[in-house]
Scaffold this motif. Structure first.
Motif, PDB file in Angstrom:
ATOM      1  N   PRO A  28       0.823  -1.216   0.000  1.00  0.00           N
ATOM      2  CA  PRO A  28       0.000   0.000   0.000  1.00  0.00           C
ATOM      3  C   PRO A  28       0.858   1.269   0.000  1.00  0.00           C
ATOM      4  O   PRO A  28       1.949   1.298   0.581  1.00  0.00           O
ATOM      5  N   SER A  30       0.514   3.849   1.624  1.00  0.00           N
ATOM      6  CA  SER A  30       0.713   4.355   2.982  1.00  0.00           C
ATOM      7  C   SER A  30       1.948   3.755   3.665  1.00  0.00           C
ATOM      8  O   SER A  30       2.425   4.288   4.661  1.00  0.00           O
ATOM      9  N   ASP A  31       2.494   2.656   3.121  1.00  0.00           N
ATOM     10  CA  ASP A  31       3.686   2.023   3.701  1.00  0.00           C
ATOM     11  C   ASP A  31       4.991   2.656   3.224  1.00  0.00           C
ATOM     12  O   ASP A  31       6.054   2.337   3.739  1.00  0.00           O
ATOM     13  N   TYR A  32       4.923   3.517   2.204  1.00  0.00           N
ATOM     14  CA  TYR A  32       6.129   4.153   1.676  1.00  0.00           C
ATOM     15  C   TYR A  32       6.468   5.392   2.492  1.00  0.00           C
ATOM     16  O   TYR A  32       5.588   6.109   2.941  1.00  0.00           O
TER      17      TYR A  32
END
Length: 75
Positions: A28, A30-32
């Motif tokens: 996702p 949002s994980d970066y």
């Protein structure tokens, strides 16, 4: 040409130069994380800085008036 358009053109040029077969992200968004500690690709960084410098000179802009970043969603 507005600053937003210049930024979009710059990022498009860089993306096109390094584009390969499109693959979906494996995690996702949002994980970066993109921050001051994020590892850089020296070649890409150099090319991005060159494009940024050229556009700022062409349009008489300062570094305080621009901001550019790239997030590689593959690696």
């Amino acid at each position: 040409m507005t600053l937003s358009a210049l930024s979009a053109v710059s990022l498009c040029l860089v993306a096109c130069a390094f584009a390969s077969a499109a693959e979906p992200a494996t995690r996702p968004l949002s994980d970066y994380v993109l921050d001051y500690d994020t590892k850089l690709d020296p070649s890409l960084q150099s090319k991005l800085e060159s494009i940024d410098t050229a556009l700022r000179e062409q349009f008489s802009m300062t570094t305080e008036q621009t901001a550019v970043g790239v997030l590689d969603l593959k690696t």
